[in-house]
Design an enzyme around this catalytic site. Structure first.
Site, PDB file in Angstrom:
ATOM      1  N   HIS A 242     114.397  56.040  84.944  1.00 57.62           N
ATOM      2  CA  HIS A 242     112.989  56.265  84.582  1.00 57.62           C
ATOM      3  C   HIS A 242     112.430  57.621  85.027  1.00 57.62           C
ATOM      4  O   HIS A 242     112.010  58.447  84.208  1.00 57.62           O
ATOM      5  CB  HIS A 242     112.116  55.174  85.214  1.00 57.62           C
ATOM      6  CG  HIS A 242     112.542  53.783  84.915  1.00 57.62           C
ATOM      7  ND1 HIS A 242     112.286  53.170  83.711  1.00 57.62           N
ATOM      8  CD2 HIS A 242     113.194  52.861  85.674  1.00 57.62           C
ATOM      9  CE1 HIS A 242     112.763  51.930  83.743  1.00 57.62           C
ATOM     10  NE2 HIS A 242     113.315  51.722  84.916  1.00 57.62           N
TER      11      HIS A 242
HETATM   12  C1  BDR Z   1     109.331  52.453  87.761  1.00 57.06           C
HETATM   13  O1  BDR Z   1     109.266  51.489  88.801  1.00 57.06           O
HETATM   14  C2  BDR Z   1     110.136  51.815  89.850  1.00 57.06           C
HETATM   15  O2  BDR Z   1     110.965  50.748  90.140  1.00 57.06           O
HETATM   16  C3  BDR Z   1     110.905  53.045  89.416  1.00 57.06           C
HETATM   17  O3  BDR Z   1     111.067  53.932  90.503  1.00 57.06           O
HETATM   18  C4  BDR Z   1     110.056  53.651  88.328  1.00 57.06           C
HETATM   19  O4  BDR Z   1     109.116  54.564  88.845  1.00 57.06           O
HETATM   20  C5  BDR Z   1     109.967  51.840  86.542  1.00 57.06           C
HETATM   21  O5  BDR Z   1     109.239  50.749  86.112  1.00 57.06           O
END
Ligand code: BDR
Ligand code: CA
Length: 313
Positions: A242
């Protein structure tokens, strides 16, 4: 060209850590500071992890400031089931010697935006938006000074990853997200719709490990730990990487496609708390407040990441 000044607000997390490394290794960016927030794991751990990662990157010059230890008005929800109990499971990094900056993250953000020329500093939130909302509350004058907020959060076509309708960062602090999306600051948003295309396939991880440097080995180990949860959940090769999408968009926006939309955040409903309601088809007539990224050239994205990681130790 002069490097683009940025502040990364983050809750590391393996994917946050990889975003930090990507930024630290990119000469197009001037990393003014890293601010931490409670999210994937509690604040003490996200702050410790940020120090470990900047030390790994060899960037002892970058101030790290700890920020909010809880969301604005709901209890903290964390994600150890995804990231592990330290937030950075997968590889053991040494205790950092790099000191924490004594300033609070919110004070650092406000001070930096006031000191720097207006319209030049980009904020890159990779976790819940608590620090950013607090800075805007405390110093409303900074809204006009922020060049852009480029954030990872939300989802629409892909639904949510923590509830059927909400993505983690927005779900954890929906009120903060609401305040940021209504602040009038230009926003670019990397929701699940785009990050779910950036998959850590076995071949991409091998290419990073094959770099042969220390960072390549660490990143490959993080990816293998981080992806196991999503591989099982979605039944595919690789999990979504992400947060590095935010940094990659700053470096190579042409790798992404998207659309300018009105985006609102649900703060009240129990069922859809933290949902980002994206008016993709302009049915509301409400004004545009965000550029919403939808697709990424995943090979181009991983090519960029791999090339940049090769420059680190
Ligand atoms: C987001 O949530 C966290 O677990 C990750 O770092 C990312 O920023 C994805 O949904
Ligand atoms: Ca994150």
């Amino acid at each position: 060209m002069k490097p683009l000044p940025i502040i990364i607000d983050t809750d590391p997390g393996q994917d946050d850590a990889i975003a930090l490394l990507l930024a630290a290794a990119s000469p197009e960016l001037e990393l003014l500071g890293v601010t931490t927030v409670a999210g994937n794991v509690p604040l003490a751990l996200t702050t410790l992890n940020a120090r470990k990662v900047l030390e790994l990157a060899g960037r002892r010059d970058v101030p790290i400031c700890a920020g909010a230890d809880r969301p604005l008005d709901v209890p903290l929800v964390t994600a150890e089931h995804v990231h592990g109990d330290t937030g950075l499971n997968g590889v053991e990094l040494p205790e950092p010697t790099l000191a924490l900056d004594p300033r609070h993250a919110v004070a650092f953000i406000v001070q930096t935006l006031r000191e720097r020329e207006a319209g030049t500093v980009t904020l890159c939130p990779l976790g819940p938006l608590t620090n950013i909302a607090l800075a805007l509350r405390q110093a409303p004058d900074i809204a006009a000074r922020i060049r852009r907020i480029v954030l990872m959060g939300g989802g629409f076509f892909e639904g949510g990853n923590v509830t059927p309708s909400a993505e983690f960062n927005i779900y954890v602090d929906p009120q903060a997200a609401h305040e940021v999306f209504t602040s009038g600051v230009p926003i670019t948003m990397a929701p699940l719709d785009v990050t779910h295309e950036a998959l850590t396939t076995a071949a991409r991880i091998e290419a990073i490990r094959a770099l042969g440097n220390r960072v390549g080995g660490v990143v490959a180990a993080w990816m293998e730990f981080f992806e196991r949860f999503d591989e099982q959940k979605y039944g595919q090769d690789g999990g979504p990487l992400h947060d590095p999408c935010v940094i990659a968009w700053l470096l190579r926006p042409e790798l992404f496609t998207g659309r300018d939309c009105n985006v609102r955040v649900e703060t009240l409903s129990e069922l859809t708390r933290g949902m980002t309601v994206i008016d993709w088809w302009s049915v509301t007539g409400l004004p545009v407040n965000a550029q919403v990224l939808r697709h990424v050239d995943a090979d181009g994205f991983f090519g960029l990441l791999t090339e940049r990681l090769s420059a680190l130790q």
